[in-house]
Design a protein around this motif. Structure first.
Motif, PDB file in Angstrom:
ATOM      1  N   PHE A   1       1.186  -8.325  16.927  1.00 38.32           N
ATOM      2  CA  PHE A   1       2.594  -7.996  17.011  1.00 38.32           C
ATOM      3  C   PHE A   1       3.101  -7.735  15.595  1.00 38.32           C
ATOM      4  O   PHE A   1       2.521  -8.203  14.625  1.00 38.32           O
ATOM      5  N   ARG A   2       4.203  -7.020  15.497  1.00 36.31           N
ATOM      6  CA  ARG A   2       4.848  -6.861  14.205  1.00 36.31           C
ATOM      7  C   ARG A   2       6.350  -6.933  14.366  1.00 36.31           C
ATOM      8  O   ARG A   2       6.897  -6.627  15.413  1.00 36.31           O
ATOM      9  N   GLN A   3       6.978  -7.359  13.293  1.00 41.01           N
ATOM     10  CA  GLN A   3       8.434  -7.416  13.275  1.00 41.01           C
ATOM     11  C   GLN A   3       8.930  -6.960  11.919  1.00 41.01           C
ATOM     12  O   GLN A   3       8.619  -7.582  10.888  1.00 41.01           O
TER      13      GLN A   3
ATOM     14  N   VAL B   1       0.850  -1.188   0.000  1.00 46.72           N
ATOM     15  CA  VAL B   1       0.000   0.000   0.000  1.00 46.72           C
ATOM     16  C   VAL B   1       0.886   1.240   0.000  1.00 46.72           C
ATOM     17  O   VAL B   1       2.022   1.201   0.516  1.00 46.72           O
ATOM     18  N   GLN B   2       0.390   2.309  -0.564  1.00 50.67           N
ATOM     19  CA  GLN B   2       1.140   3.556  -0.555  1.00 50.67           C
ATOM     20  C   GLN B   2       1.004   4.248   0.789  1.00 50.67           C
ATOM     21  O   GLN B   2       0.000   4.068   1.511  1.00 50.67           O
ATOM     22  N   ALA B   3       1.985   5.044   1.114  1.00 47.97           N
ATOM     23  CA  ALA B   3       1.928   5.832   2.351  1.00 47.97           C
ATOM     24  C   ALA B   3       0.645   6.653   2.371  1.00 47.97           C
ATOM     25  O   ALA B   3       0.243   7.220   1.350  1.00 47.97           O
ATOM     26  N   GLY B   4       0.025   6.682   3.541  1.00 46.88           N
ATOM     27  CA  GLY B   4      -1.245   7.371   3.688  1.00 46.88           C
ATOM     28  C   GLY B   4      -2.449   6.491   3.469  1.00 46.88           C
ATOM     29  O   GLY B   4      -3.577   6.892   3.766  1.00 46.88           O
ATOM     30  N   GLY B   5      -2.225   5.296   2.964  1.00 44.10           N
ATOM     31  CA  GLY B   5      -3.318   4.380   2.678  1.00 44.10           C
ATOM     32  C   GLY B   5      -3.751   3.581   3.888  1.00 44.10           C
ATOM     33  O   GLY B   5      -3.263   3.792   5.007  1.00 44.10           O
ATOM     34  N   SER B   6      -4.682   2.661   3.641  1.00 44.18           N
ATOM     35  CA  SER B   6      -5.267   1.862   4.715  1.00 44.18           C
ATOM     36  C   SER B   6      -5.270   0.386   4.349  1.00 44.18           C
ATOM     37  O   SER B   6      -5.314   0.029   3.169  1.00 44.18           O
TER      38      SER B   6
ATOM     39  N   ALA C   1      -0.007   0.641  20.901  1.00 42.76           N
ATOM     40  CA  ALA C   1       1.315   1.205  21.110  1.00 42.76           C
ATOM     41  C   ALA C   1       1.338   2.662  20.671  1.00 42.76           C
ATOM     42  O   ALA C   1       0.604   3.064  19.759  1.00 42.76           O
ATOM     43  N   ASP C   2       2.203   3.437  21.299  1.00 45.25           N
ATOM     44  CA  ASP C   2       2.303   4.851  20.939  1.00 45.25           C
ATOM     45  C   ASP C   2       2.609   5.038  19.458  1.00 45.25           C
ATOM     46  O   ASP C   2       2.162   6.005  18.846  1.00 45.25           O
ATOM     47  N   SER C   3       3.364   4.113  18.902  1.00 42.19           N
ATOM     48  CA  SER C   3       3.773   4.227  17.500  1.00 42.19           C
ATOM     49  C   SER C   3       2.593   4.126  16.527  1.00 42.19           C
ATOM     50  O   SER C   3       2.708   4.536  15.379  1.00 42.19           O
ATOM     51  N   VAL C   4       1.454   3.582  16.988  1.00 45.33           N
ATOM     52  CA  VAL C   4       0.308   3.404  16.100  1.00 45.33           C
ATOM     53  C   VAL C   4      -0.957   4.060  16.627  1.00 45.33           C
ATOM     54  O   VAL C   4      -1.992   4.051  15.947  1.00 45.33           O
TER      55      VAL C   4
ATOM     56  N   PRO D   1       5.805   4.370   5.831  1.00 41.19           N
ATOM     57  CA  PRO D   1       6.816   3.370   5.459  1.00 41.19           C
ATOM     58  C   PRO D   1       7.366   2.613   6.669  1.00 41.19           C
ATOM     59  O   PRO D   1       7.684   1.422   6.560  1.00 41.19           O
ATOM     60  N   GLU D   2       7.448   3.271   7.810  1.00 42.36           N
ATOM     61  CA  GLU D   2       7.977   2.601   9.001  1.00 42.36           C
ATOM     62  C   GLU D   2       7.012   1.573   9.587  1.00 42.36           C
ATOM     63  O   GLU D   2       7.361   0.847  10.521  1.00 42.36           O
ATOM     64  N   ASP D   3       5.791   1.494   9.065  1.00 46.46           N
ATOM     65  CA  ASP D   3       4.858   0.445   9.466  1.00 46.46           C
ATOM     66  C   ASP D   3       5.129  -0.861   8.721  1.00 46.46           C
ATOM     67  O   ASP D   3       4.515  -1.889   9.024  1.00 46.46           O
TER      68      ASP D   3
END
Length: 123
Positions: free
Chosen positions: A37-39, A12-17, A61-64, A88-90
């Motif tokens: 969880f993610r890795q 998916v492009q940045a900003g997408g869902s 998590a704060d990151s999401v 992108p960091e997701d």
């Protein structure tokens, strides 16, 4: 034997869902807290979101926070992760898990895992 099967990942492009799903079988699903969880490549696994057995309590998590939402449907033996405003960091492999223990916040251990689904966010 508990089985967890994720689906819904992709590019998916940045900003997408994207919406991830996790189908569970082999146990009384509604008795257990569940989580995502993610890795990412070269990084430690991160506890992204948790949801209590009844769905009454949730953690992100704060990151999401503010972008991702965990939910569950005990009638369908499923949990979900709605992801929006993706960055992108997701980019990571996302796994659902049955939580063996959880403090209701950012600490959790899991006893069953799905095989994971890859989410790639392009810039």
């Amino acid at each position: 034997q508990v089985q967890l099967v994720e689906s819904g990942g992709g590019l998916v492009q940045a900003g997408g869902s994207l919406k991830l799903s996790c189908a569970a079988s082999g146990a009384i699903f509604g008795n257990y807290h569940m989580g995502w969880f993610r890795q990412a490549a070269g990084k430690e696994r991160e506890f992204v979101a948790g949801i209590s057995a009844t769905g009454a309590s949730r953690y992100h998590a704060d990151s999401v926070k503010g972008r991702f939402t965990i939910s569950r449907d005990n009638a369908k033996n499923a949990i979900y992760l709605q992801m929006s405003s993706l960055r992108p960091e997701d980019t990571a492999n996302y796994s659902c898990a049955r939580l063996f223990s959880w403090d209701g916040k950012n600490w959790a251990t899991a006893d069953y895992w799905g095989q994971g689904t890859q989410v790639t966010v392009s810039s």
